[in-house]
Design a protein around this motif. Structure first.
Motif, short mmCIF file in Angstrom:
data_model
loop_
_atom_site.label_atom_id
_atom_site.label_comp_id
_atom_site.label_asym_id
_atom_site.label_seq_id
_atom_site.Cartn_x
_atom_site.Cartn_y
_atom_site.Cartn_z
N UNK A 82 0.86 -1.18 0.00
CA UNK A 82 0.00 0.00 0.00
C UNK A 82 0.90 1.23 0.00
N UNK A 83 0.74 2.07 -1.01
CA UNK A 83 1.65 3.21 -1.20
C UNK A 83 0.86 4.48 -1.52
N UNK A 84 1.57 5.60 -1.49
CA UNK A 84 1.02 6.86 -1.98
C UNK A 84 2.16 7.67 -2.57
N UNK A 107 5.48 4.05 1.51
CA UNK A 107 4.53 3.09 2.02
C UNK A 107 3.49 3.80 2.89
N UNK A 108 2.23 3.45 2.68
CA UNK A 108 1.16 4.07 3.45
C UNK A 108 0.96 3.29 4.75
N UNK A 109 1.16 3.96 5.90
CA UNK A 109 0.90 3.28 7.17
C UNK A 109 -0.57 2.89 7.29
N UNK A 259 3.47 11.35 6.44
CA UNK A 259 2.63 10.30 7.00
C UNK A 259 2.85 10.16 8.51
N UNK A 260 4.09 10.30 8.95
CA UNK A 260 4.37 10.24 10.38
C UNK A 260 3.68 11.37 11.12
N UNK A 261 3.68 12.55 10.53
CA UNK A 261 3.02 13.70 11.17
C UNK A 261 1.51 13.50 11.25
#
Length: 300
Positions: A82-84, A107-109, A259-261
């Motif tokens: 799963x990616x973005x 990679x999408x978490x 994504x982490x934020x």
């Protein structure tokens, strides 16, 4: 496959559903089954010919999806991931399947929805790159001219998370949102300089502009150091005024950090409209007409 784009350069009347072949990924490319795709002002500007691309072409600059094929020699990704990320040549996302630039993919978490991830590469990525380039120390005063728009919304949040004091110039209808995101809202129009000075009596250290033209000229005078100015909407004018033209860092590292934020609760992509691909024309019209109050996302 079914896609939505434009047949030739022009206005909305040139938009259409297209039957196009499924693309094959080349070097530095992934083929993904699209789960969500972002809508941006750049999409209608592509259609109008601002980026030199003639039709027919599929619109869409950013997507989230599932990898179904990996280009030759591309490391770090596998079928099923799963990616973005961003689309090559800034187009191609409004489709059942789309190419994604591997070096501008992440990679999408599991904790980030596809709709939110698809809204990150263009607007939030631009805001993130601008703040990195400006490099303001904690406690600095940062003016976002156009704080209620697609880039302004993440810019306010990212700046507040870095400990900056944010002044957000926006229409009165968006003041509640701008304040909620962490900025002091200030209205556009006559007297804006005086209102900013009242909100920031010690001055403004940097400006990120999403408006351009005379409104940019007006607020630029608030800076003691013009080199701390950049504009997404009017790069030539920003340079003329002594500022800089922002170069994007389209990288996996940037998207991973965004994504982490989101997971940390420091960034909300603020997706307010999710439309099916069958409603792509209306989704783009919301952005082109300036009626969107947040990010607009298309799902197949």
């Amino acid at each position: 496959m079914r896609a939505y784009g434009f047949t030739e350069v022009g206005g909305p009347e040139k938009q259409a559903f297209l039957d196009v072949p499924v693309p094959e990924p080349g070097p530095d490319e992934l083929l993904v089954r699209v789960r969500a795709a972002g809508v941006n002002p750049g999409d209608w500007r592509v259609r109008e010919g601002s980026y030199g691309l003639s039709g027919p072409a599929v619109l869409g600059r950013e997507v989230a999806g599932t990898v179904v094929a990996v280009g030759p020699g591309v490391p770090g990704f596998a079928v099923g991931d799963e990616v973005f990320g961003g689309c090559p040549g800034m187009v191609g996302g409004w489709a059942e399947q789309a190419l994604v630039t591997a070096s501008f993919a992440a990679h999408r978490p599991a904790g980030v929805r596809p709709e939110d991830a698809a809204a990150l590469p263009v607007a939030a990525g631009t805001a993130f790159d601008a703040l990195n380039r400006l490099g303001l120390p904690e406690g600095s005063t940062f003016l976002v001219n156009g704080a209620g728009g697609g880039v302004g919304i993440p810019a306010v949040q990212l700046a507040a998370a870095r400990g900056l004091r944010v002044i957000g110039v926006a229409s009165p209808a968006k003041h509640d949102l701008v304040a909620k995101l962490g900025a002091v809202p200030v209205a556009y129009g006559d007297g804006v300089v005086e209102r900013v000075r009242a909100a920031a009596p010690d001055g403004v250290d940097a400006i990120l502009d999403m408006v351009g033209g005379d409104p940019l000229r007006t607020v630029a005078g608030l800076l003691a150091d013009a080199s701390r100015l950049t504009s997404i909407a009017d790069r030539p004018l920003a340079v003329e005024l002594g500022g800089f033209s922002l170069e994007r860092d389209r990288s996996t590292a940037v998207l991973t950090e965004l994504a982490r934020l989101v997971l940390a609760g420091e960034l909300d992509p603020h997706v307010t409209e999710v439309r099916p691909l069958s409603d792509a024309a209306a989704a783009l019209a919301l952005v082109e007409d300036g009626h969107a109050t947040g990010k607009v996302v298309i799902v197949p």
